[in-house]
Write a protein that holds these residues in place. Structure first.
Motif, PDB file in Angstrom:
ATOM      1  N   PHE A 276     -15.250  15.660  19.484  1.00  0.00           N
ATOM      2  CA  PHE A 276     -16.694  15.839  18.892  1.00  0.00           C
ATOM      3  C   PHE A 276     -17.633  15.054  19.777  1.00  0.00           C
ATOM      4  O   PHE A 276     -17.388  13.931  20.303  1.00  0.00           O
ATOM      5  N   LEU A 277     -18.705  15.537  20.128  1.00  0.00           N
ATOM      6  CA  LEU A 277     -19.648  15.176  21.180  1.00  0.00           C
ATOM      7  C   LEU A 277     -20.925  14.568  20.933  1.00  0.00           C
ATOM      8  O   LEU A 277     -21.808  14.380  21.546  1.00  0.00           O
ATOM      9  N   GLY A 278     -21.016  14.523  19.246  1.00  0.00           N
ATOM     10  CA  GLY A 278     -22.073  13.987  18.812  1.00  0.00           C
ATOM     11  C   GLY A 278     -21.984  12.031  18.563  1.00  0.00           C
ATOM     12  O   GLY A 278     -21.013  11.715  19.247  1.00  0.00           O
ATOM     13  N   GLU A 279     -22.621  11.747  17.690  1.00  0.00           N
ATOM     14  CA  GLU A 279     -22.494  10.220  17.379  1.00  0.00           C
ATOM     15  C   GLU A 279     -21.851  10.109  15.845  1.00  0.00           C
ATOM     16  O   GLU A 279     -22.768  10.511  14.768  1.00  0.00           O
ATOM     17  N   PRO A 280     -21.041   9.491  15.628  1.00  0.00           N
ATOM     18  CA  PRO A 280     -20.337   9.405  14.374  1.00  0.00           C
ATOM     19  C   PRO A 280     -21.546   8.578  13.277  1.00  0.00           C
ATOM     20  O   PRO A 280     -21.389   8.709  12.155  1.00  0.00           O
ATOM     21  N   ALA A 281     -21.971   7.685  14.100  1.00  0.00           N
ATOM     22  CA  ALA A 281     -23.113   6.979  13.505  1.00  0.00           C
ATOM     23  C   ALA A 281     -24.118   7.671  12.661  1.00  0.00           C
ATOM     24  O   ALA A 281     -24.795   7.225  11.791  1.00  0.00           O
ATOM     25  N   GLY A 331     -19.191  15.336  34.438  1.00  0.00           N
ATOM     26  CA  GLY A 331     -18.713  15.334  32.972  1.00  0.00           C
ATOM     27  C   GLY A 331     -19.810  14.559  32.118  1.00  0.00           C
ATOM     28  O   GLY A 331     -19.342  14.470  30.843  1.00  0.00           O
ATOM     29  N   LEU A 332     -20.995  13.912  32.766  1.00  0.00           N
ATOM     30  CA  LEU A 332     -21.890  13.346  31.815  1.00  0.00           C
ATOM     31  C   LEU A 332     -22.668  13.860  31.028  1.00  0.00           C
ATOM     32  O   LEU A 332     -23.336  14.937  31.744  1.00  0.00           O
ATOM     33  N   LEU A 333     -22.651  13.973  29.765  1.00  0.00           N
ATOM     34  CA  LEU A 333     -23.482  14.910  28.771  1.00  0.00           C
ATOM     35  C   LEU A 333     -24.683  14.119  28.219  1.00  0.00           C
ATOM     36  O   LEU A 333     -24.520  13.034  27.452  1.00  0.00           O
ATOM     37  N   THR A 334     -25.946  14.630  28.677  1.00  0.00           N
ATOM     38  CA  THR A 334     -26.972  13.872  28.051  1.00  0.00           C
ATOM     39  C   THR A 334     -27.320  14.682  26.593  1.00  0.00           C
ATOM     40  O   THR A 334     -27.078  15.864  26.579  1.00  0.00           O
ATOM     41  N   ARG A 335     -27.780  14.207  25.694  1.00  0.00           N
ATOM     42  CA  ARG A 335     -27.846  14.303  24.352  1.00  0.00           C
ATOM     43  C   ARG A 335     -29.354  14.125  23.865  1.00  0.00           C
ATOM     44  O   ARG A 335     -30.225  12.897  24.311  1.00  0.00           O
ATOM     45  N   GLN A 336     -29.782  14.906  22.929  1.00  0.00           N
ATOM     46  CA  GLN A 336     -30.908  14.492  22.088  1.00  0.00           C
ATOM     47  C   GLN A 336     -30.767  14.118  20.568  1.00  0.00           C
ATOM     48  O   GLN A 336     -29.578  14.363  20.107  1.00  0.00           O
ATOM     49  N   ARG A 337     -31.445  13.132  20.110  1.00  0.00           N
ATOM     50  CA  ARG A 337     -31.230  12.728  18.721  1.00  0.00           C
ATOM     51  C   ARG A 337     -32.130  13.507  18.055  1.00  0.00           C
ATOM     52  O   ARG A 337     -33.481  13.339  18.048  1.00  0.00           O
ATOM     53  N   ARG A 338     -31.934  14.114  16.776  1.00  0.00           N
ATOM     54  CA  ARG A 338     -32.814  14.802  16.144  1.00  0.00           C
ATOM     55  C   ARG A 338     -32.916  14.537  14.415  1.00  0.00           C
ATOM     56  O   ARG A 338     -31.672  14.143  14.222  1.00  0.00           O
ATOM     57  N   LEU A 339     -33.785  14.281  14.024  1.00  0.00           N
ATOM     58  CA  LEU A 339     -33.732  14.057  12.484  1.00  0.00           C
ATOM     59  C   LEU A 339     -34.573  15.096  11.912  1.00  0.00           C
ATOM     60  O   LEU A 339     -35.801  15.560  12.165  1.00  0.00           O
ATOM     61  N   ARG A 340     -33.943  15.941  10.851  1.00  0.00           N
ATOM     62  CA  ARG A 340     -34.433  16.963  10.206  1.00  0.00           C
ATOM     63  C   ARG A 340     -34.878  16.778   8.619  1.00  0.00           C
ATOM     64  O   ARG A 340     -33.982  16.136   8.084  1.00  0.00           O
ATOM     65  N   GLN A 390     -33.190   5.196  29.106  1.00  0.00           N
ATOM     66  CA  GLN A 390     -32.054   5.586  27.932  1.00  0.00           C
ATOM     67  C   GLN A 390     -31.523   6.754  27.883  1.00  0.00           C
ATOM     68  O   GLN A 390     -32.106   7.830  27.326  1.00  0.00           O
ATOM     69  N   PRO A 391     -30.677   7.079  28.577  1.00  0.00           N
ATOM     70  CA  PRO A 391     -29.947   8.534  29.060  1.00  0.00           C
ATOM     71  C   PRO A 391     -29.374   9.139  27.583  1.00  0.00           C
ATOM     72  O   PRO A 391     -29.472  10.173  27.568  1.00  0.00           O
ATOM     73  N   TYR A 392     -28.856   8.435  26.877  1.00  0.00           N
ATOM     74  CA  TYR A 392     -28.250   8.490  25.520  1.00  0.00           C
ATOM     75  C   TYR A 392     -27.208   9.783  26.047  1.00  0.00           C
ATOM     76  O   TYR A 392     -27.331  10.904  25.493  1.00  0.00           O
ATOM     77  N   ALA A 393     -26.259   9.195  26.723  1.00  0.00           N
ATOM     78  CA  ALA A 393     -25.298  10.382  27.130  1.00  0.00           C
ATOM     79  C   ALA A 393     -23.657  10.037  26.892  1.00  0.00           C
ATOM     80  O   ALA A 393     -23.836   8.843  26.304  1.00  0.00           O
ATOM     81  N   ILE A 394     -22.935  10.934  27.196  1.00  0.00           N
ATOM     82  CA  ILE A 394     -21.544  10.505  26.604  1.00  0.00           C
ATOM     83  C   ILE A 394     -20.732  11.211  27.747  1.00  0.00           C
ATOM     84  O   ILE A 394     -21.116  12.462  28.281  1.00  0.00           O
ATOM     85  N   ASP A 395     -19.629  10.660  28.126  1.00  0.00           N
ATOM     86  CA  ASP A 395     -18.605  11.277  29.185  1.00  0.00           C
ATOM     87  C   ASP A 395     -17.720  12.205  28.392  1.00  0.00           C
ATOM     88  O   ASP A 395     -17.091  11.789  27.433  1.00  0.00           O
ATOM     89  N   ILE A 396     -17.559  13.465  28.446  1.00  0.00           N
ATOM     90  CA  ILE A 396     -16.919  14.394  27.951  1.00  0.00           C
ATOM     91  C   ILE A 396     -15.430  14.174  28.095  1.00  0.00           C
ATOM     92  O   ILE A 396     -14.680  14.658  26.990  1.00  0.00           O
ATOM     93  N   ARG A 398     -14.044  10.856  28.680  1.00  0.00           N
ATOM     94  CA  ARG A 398     -13.622   9.674  28.200  1.00  0.00           C
ATOM     95  C   ARG A 398     -14.969   9.225  27.187  1.00  0.00           C
ATOM     96  O   ARG A 398     -15.486   8.503  27.531  1.00  0.00           O
ATOM     97  N   PRO A 399     -15.063   9.804  25.967  1.00  0.00           N
ATOM     98  CA  PRO A 399     -16.042   9.568  25.015  1.00  0.00           C
ATOM     99  C   PRO A 399     -16.174   8.260  24.552  1.00  0.00           C
ATOM    100  O   PRO A 399     -15.046   7.762  24.145  1.00  0.00           O
ATOM    101  N   VAL A 400     -17.146   7.303  24.387  1.00  0.00           N
ATOM    102  CA  VAL A 400     -17.482   6.223  23.902  1.00  0.00           C
ATOM    103  C   VAL A 400     -18.631   6.282  23.064  1.00  0.00           C
ATOM    104  O   VAL A 400     -19.649   6.343  23.169  1.00  0.00           O
ATOM    105  N   TYR A 401     -18.137   5.855  21.796  1.00  0.00           N
ATOM    106  CA  TYR A 401     -19.278   6.087  20.658  1.00  0.00           C
ATOM    107  C   TYR A 401     -19.906   4.885  20.426  1.00  0.00           C
ATOM    108  O   TYR A 401     -19.066   3.754  20.832  1.00  0.00           O
ATOM    109  N   GLY A 402     -20.762   4.785  19.556  1.00  0.00           N
ATOM    110  CA  GLY A 402     -21.435   3.687  19.174  1.00  0.00           C
ATOM    111  C   GLY A 402     -22.677   3.225  19.846  1.00  0.00           C
ATOM    112  O   GLY A 402     -23.067   1.777  19.774  1.00  0.00           O
ATOM    113  N   GLN A 403     -23.033   3.787  21.140  1.00  0.00           N
ATOM    114  CA  GLN A 403     -24.183   3.125  21.794  1.00  0.00           C
ATOM    115  C   GLN A 403     -25.430   3.056  21.025  1.00  0.00           C
ATOM    116  O   GLN A 403     -25.728   3.885  20.180  1.00  0.00           O
TER     117      GLN A 403
END
Length: 710
Positions: A276-281, A331-340, A390-396, A398-403
């Motif tokens: 999973f490449l999103g954020e569990p939080a 392998g660094l994946l930048t991400r957007q955070r969206r509220l719908r 604030q790149p809000y990225a994740i390593d695909i 070695r993912p580390v969640y909770g940033q």
């Protein structure tokens, strides 16, 4: 099968069918062919082959109808162990999955032609439009059958895709008490319970109640799902000739928005399919659907049927998600955070009159209809884009969640208003014992506006459309039919161009030539169809204004479909399909001309077979399985500039999956079932929006169920 003039058969005024108008509802056409009928819970000794389609709005049997129709019966649904629409799609020829909005809705293309990628597919529920708004993945607890109406349906239903439309038909109340409870457990923490209860309350009132509760732990990391379904229905016989029907459905679906995995260049499989490449939080995104339908039907002394229907639907999507935006070489994946925060309200009314008359030796089955709907959609999205600070990225790898999560800011805030009035007419003519002619047309008048609250600009449009269709069937023998049809379709484009003006509506033209065969005992049928469809006014890039679109693209789809379904003998029933489909872009300002459309294979096919018999002690059992094949598909649209430069195409690889199904009826009222999906645990990918949003297919899953009737 032919009918003599003025045969008194109760007309099919609408998608609820004539069965909803009389106490003989349990005697469904497909079940009446067999000696054993089970009306609640999982069925046994039912049928794969159906003789009529309620969505066609005619009494013509499917063999005589000049149109290809594929019906997934309740028996096929149960044999597949299907609990949601997605479970049956691979067993319908010419259907391919499209962008499913991170698992929050269903979306398909029929005959290679998808709808609006931002809205999802156009569908019908008991003949009322149910695709407007935000619709959760359909649960099948309260569904009797699914009708795939191939080719244009605009002559009856208005705005739609020329490849086809599906009509979901709900379970109806029965006039004999019957009840069933079901419990399921399986891989990845699956737990599901269901109730199906029906019967009369007095002589004039019958009810049906379907309830389902499901909790899936999920096979992908941090991606579970919960859903609750409540589907009540009643039939009230006000008089011998007047019936009031109600159908309701309340559904809540909660799951993280999951865009799937990423491809490195054109290579899939660099990371596990479970990652999973999103954020569990972010938690779950919630989809709420509420549907209420009332239909009042009256059979006049003349044999004509009048019907008035009202449908009210409200839908919504609420929640926050983290979604991939760009992938770096390391392998660094930048991400957007969206509220719908999305909501919609849909109110539709229909009035129909249907009956038969004879003129000059020609029998007519006439349908006149008037429809009016109003639809409002409120769309508000906040978005946080990655930045240097604030790149809000994740390593695909070695993912580390909770940033720390960025705060989304206003991005989209719109209010869409639609009003439509339509009139339609259809005539099914029996020209001679061996000839049928089906003719129809619909006229739509739209009043539509889109308010951008951020700019204060409102874009109005008032498109209109006339959608005709014509079909002819020749019945050279009691088992064979040769048919041809032609039809037109349309679908309004939303949004605005560089000048703030509305786009012209998409239009489609379809031609079909086919043949049908049905066995003498009407237990098995087959269809072969050739088709060509052209669609115009597809949105494409505006060459003079970067970032804007114009309605100037064109697409062509042509192919061959082969379908077979039914009871082969006392023990075997089968469902098979094979489709060859060539879809290409014929005109575009940006995309590769001659290129394919996303997620549409050139070849797909399936086979489902079920064997049933009895043990010496009288207990029955069934064992069977299915095989599906999906050919290679385009995974990301390629521009003409990329094609000219020789850039490689990103394609989803073809795949073949197998499943195993079986049951053991321990007693006449208790049954144990086993379903094994993806039997050989193949790694495959069902759809893609681009290289960053690729949906992997589910790994092997085993489900055990226990059903009891009382």
């Amino acid at each position: 099968m032919t009918h003599p003039p003025f045969t008194r058969r109760r007309p099919l005024p609408f998608a609820l069918s004539s069965a909803a108008l009389c106490a003989a509802l349990p005697a469904l056409a497909q079940d009446a062919q067999l000696s054993t009928v089970e009306v609640v819970g999982r069925t046994a000794s039912g049928a794969y082959h159906a003789e009529e389609a309620a969505g066609a709005k005619t009494e013509l049997p499917l063999r005589e109808l000049p149109q290809s129709v594929r019906i997934v019966t309740r028996q096929a649904i149960d044999d597949l162990g299907a609990t949601k629409l997605d479970d049956v799609l691979d067993y319908v020829g010419g259907v391919s999955r499209q962008n499913n909005f991170g698992g929050l809705w269903d979306n398909i293309a029929i005959r290679g032609l998808p709808g609006d990628q931002n809205v999802g597919m156009a569908t019908l529920f008991n003949g009322f439009a149910s695709g407007r708004g935000f619709n959760a993945p359909r649960d099948l607890a309260g569904v009797e059958r699914i009708e795939f109406l191939k080719g244009p349906a605009a002559a009856l239903y208005g705005s739609s895709e020329p490849g086809g439309t599906l009509n979901v038909v709900s379970k109806r109340p029965l006039w004999k008490p019957a009840h069933a409870v079901e419990a399921y457990g399986g891989s990845h923490g699956l737990k599901r319970g269901a109730l199906d209860s029906t019967g009369p309350i007095g002589e004039k009132f019958a009810y049906r109640l379907n309830v389902a509760v499901e909790d899936r732990g999920g096979w992908r990391d941090h991606v579970g799902a919960q859903r609750q379904v409540l589907a009540p229905a009643f039939t009230w016989k006000l008089t011998n000739d007047t019936v009031l029907d109600y159908t309701g459905e309340i559904l809540r679906h909660e799951t993280p928005l999951d865009r799937g995995v990423v491809a490195l260049g054109n290579r899939l499989g660099a990371i596990p399919r479970t990652r999973f490449l999103g954020e569990p939080a972010d938690g779950d995104v919630r989809v709420d659907n509420r549907t209420h339908q009332l239909i009042l039907s009256h059979l006049w002394a003349s044999g004509w049927t009048g019907r008035v229907g009202l449908s009210q639907r409200s839908t919504g999507i609420h929640g926050t998600s983290t979604e991939a935006s760009a992938l770096q070489a390391d392998g660094l994946l930048t991400r957007q955070r969206r509220l719908r925060d999305y909501d919609s309200d849909d109110l539709a009314a229909q009035a129909e009159l249907q009956g038969k008359l004879e003129t000059g030796g020609v029998q007519h089955e006439l349908l006149f209809g008037l429809e009016r709907y109003r639809f409002d959609m409120d769309t508000r999205m906040l978005r946080a884009n990655p930045s240097a600070s604030q790149p809000y990225a994740i390593d695909i790898y070695r993912p580390v969640y909770g940033q720390a999560q960025p705060t989304p800011l206003a991005n989209t805030d719109t209010f869409e208003r639609q009003r439509n009035t339509a009139f339609y007419v259809q005539d099914a003519l029996t020209l001679a014992p061996a000839w049928r002619l089906l003719a129809g047309a619909r006229v739509d008048r739209y009043d539509q506006s889109l308010l951008n609250r951020r700019t204060g600009v409102t874009t109005p449009q008032q498109p209109s459309a006339t959608s005709p269709r014509l079909g002819l069937s020749w019945l050279p023998s009691p088992q064979w039919t040769v048919y041809a049809n032609a039809g037109r379709s349309f679908r309004p484009n939303t949004g605005s161009d560089a000048t703030g003006g509305a786009f012209s509506a998409e239009t489609g033209r379809a031609l079909e030539l086919g043949t049908k065969w049905q066995s003498a005992d009407q237990r098995i049928g087959a269809t072969a169809a050739l088709f060509e469809i052209r669609k115009r006014n597809v949105l494409t890039a505006d060459p003079a204004n970067a970032g804007y679109s114009v309605a100037a693209g064109e697409v062509r789809s042509r192919g061959l479909e082969l379908d077979l379904a039914g009871q082969v003998n006392t023990h075997w029933r089968v469902n098979a399909s094979l489709v060859f489909n060539d879809v290409e872009i014929t005109r575009d300002n940006s995309l590769e001309v001659g290129g394919q459309l996303l997620n549409v294979p050139r070849v797909n096919g399936s086979l489902l077979a079920m064997y049933e018999d009895a043990l010496p002690n009288g207990q029955r059992y069934g064992i069977g399985g299915g095989v599906t094949h999906m050919g290679q598909r385009l995974g990301q649209a390629r521009t003409q500039a990329e094609a000219n430069a020789g850039t490689a195409v990103f394609a989803l690889p073809s795949y073949t999956t197998a499943k195993l199904v079986g049951y053991w009826r321990i007693t006449p009222t208790v049954r144990l079932t086993l379903d094994v999906d993806n039997l050989f645990d193949a790694t495959y990918y069902t759809s893609s929006f681009n290289r960053l949003w690729v949906t992997p297919g589910m790994e092997r899953a085993i489900t055990v169920g226990l059903q009891a009737k009382f």
